[in-house]
Structure formats: structure tokens, C-alpha cells
Design a protein around this motif. Structure first.
Motif, PDB file in Angstrom:
ATOM      1  N   MET A 224       0.810  -1.200   0.000  1.00  0.00           N
ATOM      2  CA  MET A 224       0.000   0.000   0.000  1.00  0.00           C
ATOM      3  C   MET A 224       0.858   1.271   0.000  1.00  0.00           C
ATOM      4  O   MET A 224       0.409   2.295  -0.458  1.00  0.00           O
ATOM      5  CB  MET A 224      -0.927   0.004   1.222  1.00  0.00           C
ATOM      6  N   GLN A 225       2.060   1.159   0.543  1.00  0.00           N
ATOM      7  CA  GLN A 225       2.942   2.314   0.548  1.00  0.00           C
ATOM      8  C   GLN A 225       3.286   2.723  -0.878  1.00  0.00           C
ATOM      9  O   GLN A 225       3.374   3.914  -1.178  1.00  0.00           O
ATOM     10  CB  GLN A 225       4.211   2.025   1.336  1.00  0.00           C
ATOM     11  N   SER A 226       3.437   1.752  -1.742  1.00  0.00           N
ATOM     12  CA  SER A 226       3.759   2.081  -3.134  1.00  0.00           C
ATOM     13  C   SER A 226       2.590   2.805  -3.805  1.00  0.00           C
ATOM     14  O   SER A 226       2.813   3.692  -4.637  1.00  0.00           O
ATOM     15  CB  SER A 226       4.133   0.823  -3.902  1.00  0.00           C
ATOM     16  N   LEU A 227       1.356   2.473  -3.453  1.00  0.00           N
ATOM     17  CA  LEU A 227       0.194   3.175  -3.993  1.00  0.00           C
ATOM     18  C   LEU A 227       0.220   4.645  -3.569  1.00  0.00           C
ATOM     19  O   LEU A 227      -0.022   5.538  -4.379  1.00  0.00           O
ATOM     20  CB  LEU A 227      -1.098   2.507  -3.530  1.00  0.00           C
ATOM     21  N   TYR A 228       0.533   4.871  -2.301  1.00  0.00           N
ATOM     22  CA  TYR A 228       0.645   6.245  -1.794  1.00  0.00           C
ATOM     23  C   TYR A 228       1.731   7.008  -2.555  1.00  0.00           C
ATOM     24  O   TYR A 228       1.526   8.159  -2.962  1.00  0.00           O
ATOM     25  CB  TYR A 228       0.951   6.217  -0.291  1.00  0.00           C
ATOM     26  N   GLN A 229       2.881   6.386  -2.762  1.00  0.00           N
ATOM     27  CA  GLN A 229       3.980   7.047  -3.462  1.00  0.00           C
ATOM     28  C   GLN A 229       3.635   7.333  -4.921  1.00  0.00           C
ATOM     29  O   GLN A 229       4.002   8.379  -5.459  1.00  0.00           O
ATOM     30  CB  GLN A 229       5.243   6.208  -3.362  1.00  0.00           C
ATOM     31  N   ILE A 230       2.920   6.416  -5.553  1.00  0.00           N
ATOM     32  CA  ILE A 230       2.502   6.631  -6.942  1.00  0.00           C
ATOM     33  C   ILE A 230       1.520   7.791  -7.022  1.00  0.00           C
ATOM     34  O   ILE A 230       1.620   8.644  -7.914  1.00  0.00           O
ATOM     35  CB  ILE A 230       1.907   5.338  -7.539  1.00  0.00           C
ATOM     36  N   LEU A 231       0.563   7.851  -6.096  1.00  0.00           N
ATOM     37  CA  LEU A 231      -0.398   8.958  -6.090  1.00  0.00           C
ATOM     38  C   LEU A 231       0.300  10.294  -5.863  1.00  0.00           C
ATOM     39  O   LEU A 231      -0.013  11.291  -6.528  1.00  0.00           O
ATOM     40  CB  LEU A 231      -1.463   8.732  -5.011  1.00  0.00           C
ATOM     41  N   MET A 232       1.257  10.310  -4.947  1.00  0.00           N
ATOM     42  CA  MET A 232       1.987  11.550  -4.687  1.00  0.00           C
ATOM     43  C   MET A 232       2.831  11.950  -5.911  1.00  0.00           C
ATOM     44  O   MET A 232       2.932  13.139  -6.231  1.00  0.00           O
ATOM     45  CB  MET A 232       2.870  11.403  -3.450  1.00  0.00           C
ATOM     46  N   LEU A 233       3.410  10.980  -6.600  1.00  0.00           N
ATOM     47  CA  LEU A 233       4.176  11.267  -7.810  1.00  0.00           C
ATOM     48  C   LEU A 233       3.280  11.861  -8.888  1.00  0.00           C
ATOM     49  O   LEU A 233       3.640  12.849  -9.548  1.00  0.00           O
ATOM     50  CB  LEU A 233       4.858   9.995  -8.329  1.00  0.00           C
ATOM     51  N   LEU A 234       2.099  11.289  -9.084  1.00  0.00           N
ATOM     52  CA  LEU A 234       1.160  11.817 -10.074  1.00  0.00           C
ATOM     53  C   LEU A 234       0.725  13.235  -9.720  1.00  0.00           C
ATOM     54  O   LEU A 234       0.612  14.089 -10.610  1.00  0.00           O
ATOM     55  CB  LEU A 234      -0.051  10.893 -10.199  1.00  0.00           C
ATOM     56  N   LEU A 235       0.507  13.497  -8.443  1.00  0.00           N
ATOM     57  CA  LEU A 235       0.145  14.849  -8.025  1.00  0.00           C
ATOM     58  C   LEU A 235       1.306  15.819  -8.236  1.00  0.00           C
ATOM     59  O   LEU A 235       1.089  16.975  -8.623  1.00  0.00           O
ATOM     60  CB  LEU A 235      -0.297  14.859  -6.562  1.00  0.00           C
ATOM     61  N   ASP A 236       2.526  15.362  -8.006  1.00  0.00           N
ATOM     62  CA  ASP A 236       3.695  16.210  -8.249  1.00  0.00           C
ATOM     63  C   ASP A 236       3.842  16.550  -9.732  1.00  0.00           C
ATOM     64  O   ASP A 236       4.139  17.693 -10.093  1.00  0.00           O
ATOM     65  CB  ASP A 236       4.970  15.530  -7.756  1.00  0.00           C
ATOM     66  N   VAL A 237       3.625  15.573 -10.593  1.00  0.00           N
ATOM     67  CA  VAL A 237       3.706  15.807 -12.041  1.00  0.00           C
ATOM     68  C   VAL A 237       2.616  16.783 -12.472  1.00  0.00           C
ATOM     69  O   VAL A 237       2.868  17.720 -13.239  1.00  0.00           O
ATOM     70  CB  VAL A 237       3.620  14.473 -12.815  1.00  0.00           C
TER      71      VAL A 237
END
Length: 95
Positions: free
Chosen positions: A1-14
Motif C-alpha cells: 500500500m505504501q507504493s500506492l501512496y507514493q505513486i499517487l503523490m508522484l502523479l500529483l507532483d507531475v
């Protein structure tokens, strides 16, 4: 689940970076620092508009019409920051 959080944060950063680039470029075009007759500038501007128009269009339908002032980027930017804050405050749910 941590990877899901990191992916969402990456998409928001982009998305944040793309919106900042669009906002700054619109200012530079408005103040005639950049010229849309240059092919590179026109291509970048067109690409940014195609990326962000699906986000801005529904916001423009809801907002009242303001002559010469487009508030859709501001509303979308605030919403993006709010989503990021909500995700950060609820990060424990992802771990």
C-alpha cells in the motif's frame, strides 16, 4: 500500500509541475515575453492546453463568467494542493 501512496503523490507532483508551467507560460505570453508564432512555443503551449483542458473545462462551466480573467487554473491548483494535503494527512492508511 505504501507504493500506492507514493505513486499517487508522484502523479500529483507531475500534475503540479505541469500546472505551474502552464500558469507561468500564460503570464509570459500575456506580457509578450514569449511569442506564439515561434513553433516551439506554440507546440509547448498547445500540448499544455491539451493536457489541462479536460481539467479546466468542468471548472469553467461551474464558475461565473469573468471578463478577461480565467479562474479555472487557480481553482484547479487549489484543489490539487487540497488533495495532496488530504493524502499526506491520511498517509497512515496506506502503510
Amino acid at each position: 500500500m505504501q507504493s500506492l501512496y507514493q505513486i499517487l503523490m508522484l502523479l500529483l507532483d507531475v500534475a503540479w509541475f505541469i500546472m505551474i508551467a502552464h500558469i507561468i507560460m500564460s503570464w509570459l505570453i500575456s506580457f509578450q515575453v514569449l511569442n506564439l508564432h515561434q513553433p516551439l512555443v506554440a507546440n509547448i503551449w498547445s500540448g499544455l492546453n491539451r493536457l489541462l483542458e479536460p481539467i479546466y473545462a468542468p471548472i469553467r462551466r461551474v464558475l461565473p463568467a469573468t471578463a478577461g480573467l480565467d479562474l479555472a487554473p487557480l481553482v484547479a491548483f487549489i484543489a490539487l494542493i487540497a488533495i495532496r494535503i488530504i493524502l499526506q494527512n491520511n498517509a497512515a492508511l496506506f502503510f
